[in-house]
Write a protein that holds these residues in place. Structure first.
Motif, PDB file in Angstrom:
ATOM      1  N   ARG A  60       0.741  -1.557  -0.336  1.00  0.00           N
ATOM      2  CA  ARG A  60      -0.199   0.082   0.076  1.00  0.00           C
ATOM      3  C   ARG A  60       0.866   1.000  -0.020  1.00  0.00           C
ATOM      4  NH1 ARG A  60      -4.725  -0.230   1.867  1.00  0.00           N
ATOM      5  NH2 ARG A  60      -5.734   2.009   1.549  1.00  0.00           N
ATOM      6  N   LEU A  61       1.494   1.768   0.375  1.00  0.00           N
ATOM      7  CA  LEU A  61       3.164   2.405   0.785  1.00  0.00           C
ATOM      8  C   LEU A  61       3.689   2.395  -0.421  1.00  0.00           C
ATOM      9  CD1 LEU A  61       3.356   2.563   4.900  1.00  0.00           C
ATOM     10  CD2 LEU A  61       2.035   3.853   3.000  1.00  0.00           C
ATOM     11  N   VAL A 124       5.332  10.093  13.015  1.00  0.00           N
ATOM     12  CA  VAL A 124       6.039   9.155  12.891  1.00  0.00           C
ATOM     13  C   VAL A 124       7.185   9.553  12.098  1.00  0.00           C
ATOM     14  CG1 VAL A 124       6.098   7.953  10.176  1.00  0.00           C
ATOM     15  CG2 VAL A 124       3.770   8.554  11.291  1.00  0.00           C
ATOM     16  N   LEU A 125       8.627   9.090  12.150  1.00  0.00           N
ATOM     17  CA  LEU A 125      10.037   9.372  11.603  1.00  0.00           C
ATOM     18  C   LEU A 125      10.081   9.127  10.292  1.00  0.00           C
ATOM     19  CD1 LEU A 125      13.071   9.871  12.181  1.00  0.00           C
ATOM     20  CD2 LEU A 125      13.118   7.713  12.858  1.00  0.00           C
ATOM     21  N   VAL A 126       9.969   9.915   9.237  1.00  0.00           N
ATOM     22  CA  VAL A 126      10.318   9.359   8.048  1.00  0.00           C
ATOM     23  C   VAL A 126      12.087  10.489   7.784  1.00  0.00           C
ATOM     24  CG1 VAL A 126       9.278  10.551   5.232  1.00  0.00           C
ATOM     25  CG2 VAL A 126       8.019  10.106   7.625  1.00  0.00           C
ATOM     26  N   GLY A 153       9.286   5.234  10.060  1.00  0.00           N
ATOM     27  CA  GLY A 153       9.066   4.653  11.182  1.00  0.00           C
ATOM     28  C   GLY A 153       7.968   5.085  11.714  1.00  0.00           C
ATOM     29  N   VAL A 154       6.959   4.085  12.594  1.00  0.00           N
ATOM     30  CA  VAL A 154       5.873   4.449  13.676  1.00  0.00           C
ATOM     31  C   VAL A 154       6.041   3.570  14.616  1.00  0.00           C
ATOM     32  CG1 VAL A 154       4.327   3.038  12.307  1.00  0.00           C
ATOM     33  CG2 VAL A 154       3.144   5.194  13.195  1.00  0.00           C
ATOM     34  N   PRO A 155       5.384   4.453  15.316  1.00  0.00           N
ATOM     35  CA  PRO A 155       5.341   3.210  17.193  1.00  0.00           C
ATOM     36  C   PRO A 155       4.606   2.369  17.173  1.00  0.00           C
ATOM     37  CG  PRO A 155       5.592   6.220  17.516  1.00  0.00           C
ATOM     38  CD  PRO A 155       4.909   5.525  15.902  1.00  0.00           C
ATOM     39  N   LEU A 156       4.585   1.621  17.826  1.00  0.00           N
ATOM     40  CA  LEU A 156       4.279   0.441  17.711  1.00  0.00           C
ATOM     41  C   LEU A 156       3.147   0.054  19.376  1.00  0.00           C
ATOM     42  CD1 LEU A 156       5.151  -2.812  16.292  1.00  0.00           C
ATOM     43  CD2 LEU A 156       3.261  -1.379  15.717  1.00  0.00           C
ATOM     44  N   VAL A 185       0.793   8.569   5.957  1.00  0.00           N
ATOM     45  CA  VAL A 185       0.945   8.689   7.739  1.00  0.00           C
ATOM     46  C   VAL A 185      -0.376   7.896   8.209  1.00  0.00           C
ATOM     47  CG1 VAL A 185       1.135  10.055   9.709  1.00  0.00           C
ATOM     48  CG2 VAL A 185       2.823  10.665   7.689  1.00  0.00           C
ATOM     49  N   ILE A 186      -1.501   7.862   8.100  1.00  0.00           N
ATOM     50  CA  ILE A 186      -2.727   7.875   8.440  1.00  0.00           C
ATOM     51  C   ILE A 186      -3.118   6.444   8.524  1.00  0.00           C
ATOM     52  CG2 ILE A 186      -4.681   8.223   8.662  1.00  0.00           C
ATOM     53  CD1 ILE A 186      -4.359  11.128   8.098  1.00  0.00           C
ATOM     54  N   LEU A 187      -2.089   5.954   6.970  1.00  0.00           N
ATOM     55  CA  LEU A 187      -2.146   4.210   6.492  1.00  0.00           C
ATOM     56  C   LEU A 187      -1.353   3.819   7.649  1.00  0.00           C
ATOM     57  CD1 LEU A 187      -3.392   2.240   5.289  1.00  0.00           C
ATOM     58  CD2 LEU A 187      -2.059   2.775   3.508  1.00  0.00           C
ATOM     59  N   LEU A 188       0.044   4.306   7.379  1.00  0.00           N
ATOM     60  CA  LEU A 188       0.923   3.682   8.302  1.00  0.00           C
ATOM     61  C   LEU A 188       0.842   3.459   9.952  1.00  0.00           C
ATOM     62  CD1 LEU A 188       4.029   2.695   7.916  1.00  0.00           C
ATOM     63  CD2 LEU A 188       4.984   4.930   8.244  1.00  0.00           C
ATOM     64  N   GLN A 189      -0.733   5.009  10.794  1.00  0.00           N
ATOM     65  CA  GLN A 189      -0.436   4.054  11.515  1.00  0.00           C
ATOM     66  C   GLN A 189      -1.743   3.599  12.105  1.00  0.00           C
ATOM     67  OE1 GLN A 189      -1.095   8.828  12.308  1.00  0.00           O
ATOM     68  NE2 GLN A 189       0.668   9.195  13.514  1.00  0.00           N
ATOM     69  N   ASP A 190      -2.499   3.138  10.785  1.00  0.00           N
ATOM     70  CA  ASP A 190      -3.366   2.415  10.995  1.00  0.00           C
ATOM     71  C   ASP A 190      -2.803   1.192  11.124  1.00  0.00           C
ATOM     72  OD1 ASP A 190      -5.537   3.941  10.897  1.00  0.00           O
ATOM     73  OD2 ASP A 190      -5.842   3.990   9.388  1.00  0.00           O
TER      74      ASP A 190
END
Length: 474
Positions: A60-61, A124-126, A153-156, A185-190
């Motif tokens: 997706r990304l 989010v770290l980009v 990278g996004v936190p869990l 970004v929203i998709l990665l967080q989801d």
């Protein structure tokens, strides 16, 4: 929190605690590599669901691959890695050819994901181009090997609010600023939220497995075994040998009751202490009790997926704290007269023996009743140290109902019941309270004593044995 800020030591220890307590089973069997290995052959995750989630993220990304990892105080545990074309159940040779690291644990300082731990949970770290950064331009994963350029990278975030890991995406081509659009970004967080929800199933499965193994452990111990038996054995025994099973169970009940009995050999004690304590212990120690405690330690270790179990003698250390939790001395002494006479006699005998031992002023160490260490038939002294009786007495007083405490690699501890609210007071408030200072000092001495006894342990459960008939700790 900006990437450059550091979390407080207490918050970091609680974060590490949550990684182990909630998701430790997810990376328990992961192989470790401590140095970059040219001959490392990546293996795919055994969990095809995690592979699917990582693959969907990468697809997706529109990146080369995505990785799901958990991070403790020393290692980053890659649970799953996937490319857009990786099969969900790849053959070992296909996984080795397609994956970068695969399912493996590496030092957390190797990569970029460690930075995500210092960010806000909604950040989010980009990094648009890793080769343009001073920190990562000369890293093996940029300069050689896979030559990664883009990172996201996004936190869990676990239900307790701690950042326990990272969902990361990687690509061999740099991306123009901002690297990821708002929608991406929203998709990665989801995806990260979906992954952490799925990881909760590891906690549930681990709890179920522990319950099943604990039940088998009790049944195995009752039948005289020193290891776990499958449930089929119990079913066969109950149908074919009901009489002997009943007799064995009746005998084991008496054995379980003597589990609260005290006494055994002393370790690292002077000859005077050894004679005086040994005399007391040998007079009350049931026959074959050493074998019983050893079996108990082995069964407890196997039934709870532990790395080791150590059973200590608390007969002397519990001198001033034999009170049953939840009762007071008046309640404990309000039983029938025969019980009171027996209790008084036991107390007088113990006090007399204690006075005999007070002639020697050297510190007295607790005796070991039984132990078990995973993968070892005997202990060579490197798995556990010693515990002074005075330290055990303090443990019995402060942790009378039991407690689980977790240690970092440096020996710092945090309780499994602590939460962020316990550290909300300011430093000035803590310093201004003499009572709090004494409490902190006492807890520090307690954790140091436990760590010195079990220097290799990362999580320690302290469980006193109580005599529920006499309302005393043994």
């Amino acid at each position: 929190m900006t990437p450059g800020q550091q979390k407080s030591p207490v918050a970091e220890r609680k974060r590490e605690r949550d990684v182990y307590l909630l998701y430790g089973s997810a990376f328990r069997d992961s192989p470790k590599i401590e140095t970059p290995a040219l001959d490392h052959k990546p293996r795919a995750s055994a969990d095809s669901t995690l592979i699917a989630l990582a693959q969907l993220t990468a697809t997706r990304l529109n990146v080369a691959r995505a990785c799901i990892s958990l991070i403790d105080d020393t290692h980053q545990h890659f649970l799953a890695e996937a490319t857009p074309s990786l099969p969900l159940r790849p053959k070992p040779e296909d996984a080795a050819a397609a994956l970068w690291l695969g399912n493996v644990s590496v030092p957390r300082s190797w990569g970029v994901c460690e930075e995500v731990l210092q960010m806000r949970t909604d950040a989010v770290l980009v990094i648009d181009d890793l080769s343009k950064t001073e920190q990562y331009a000369h890293s093996d994963f940029v300069k050689g090997g896979p030559q990664w350029r883009f990172y996201g990278g996004v936190p869990l975030v676990c239900p307790r609010g701690s950042v326990v890991g990272v969902l990361s995406i990687w690509d061999g081509e740099p991306r123009p600023d901002p690297g990821l659009s708002g929608g991406q970004v929203i998709l990665l967080q989801d995806f990260a939220a979906t992954i952490i929800n799925y990881l909760d199933t590891y906690t549930l499965r681990d709890q179920y497995q522990r319950g099943e193994q604990f039940t088998r452990g009790l049944l195995s111990f009752a039948q005289g075994a020193s290891a776990l038996k499958p449930f089929k054995v119990f079913a066969d025994d109950s149908s074919n040998q009901s009489g002997s099973t009943t007799a064995a169970s009746a005998g084991s009940v008496r054995s379980l009751k003597t589990l609260s009995s005290v006494g055994s050999r002393t370790i690292q004690a002077s000859s005077t202490n050894e004679r005086s304590i040994g005399t007391l212990q040998n007079s009350i120690l049931p026959l074959h009790s050493k074998d019983m405690f050893s079996r108990a330690a082995n069964v407890m270790m196997a039934s709870s997926n532990l790395d080791g179990v150590l059973i200590l003698d608390a007969s002397v250390a519990a001198t001033g704290h034999r009170q049953f939790p939840g009762t007071n001395e008046e309640d404990a002494s309000s039983g029938d007269s025969s019980h009171s006479v027996s209790s008084s006699s036991d107390a007088a005998s113990t006090a007399s023996s204690r006075r005999d031992m007070q002639d020697d002023k050297s510190p007295k160490t607790c005796s070991v009743l039984g132990y078990a260490v995973r993968g070892k038939a005997s202990n060579d002294g490197s798995d556990f140290g010693t515990l002074l009786e005075r330290d055990l007495a303090r443990l019995l007083k402060e942790w009378s109902t039991g407690k689980i405490t977790n240690f970092t690699a440096t020996g710092s501890s945090v309780s499994s019941t602590d939460d962020n609210s316990s550290s909300s007071a300011s430093a000035a408030e803590v310093v201004s309270s003499e009572a709090k200072k004494k409490d902190v000092g006492r807890r520090f001495r307690t954790s140091v004593a436990v760590h010195e006894l079990l220097p290799k342990a990362r999580s320690v459960a302290f469980v006193p044995f109580w005599d529920y008939a006499s309302h005393k700790i043994l």
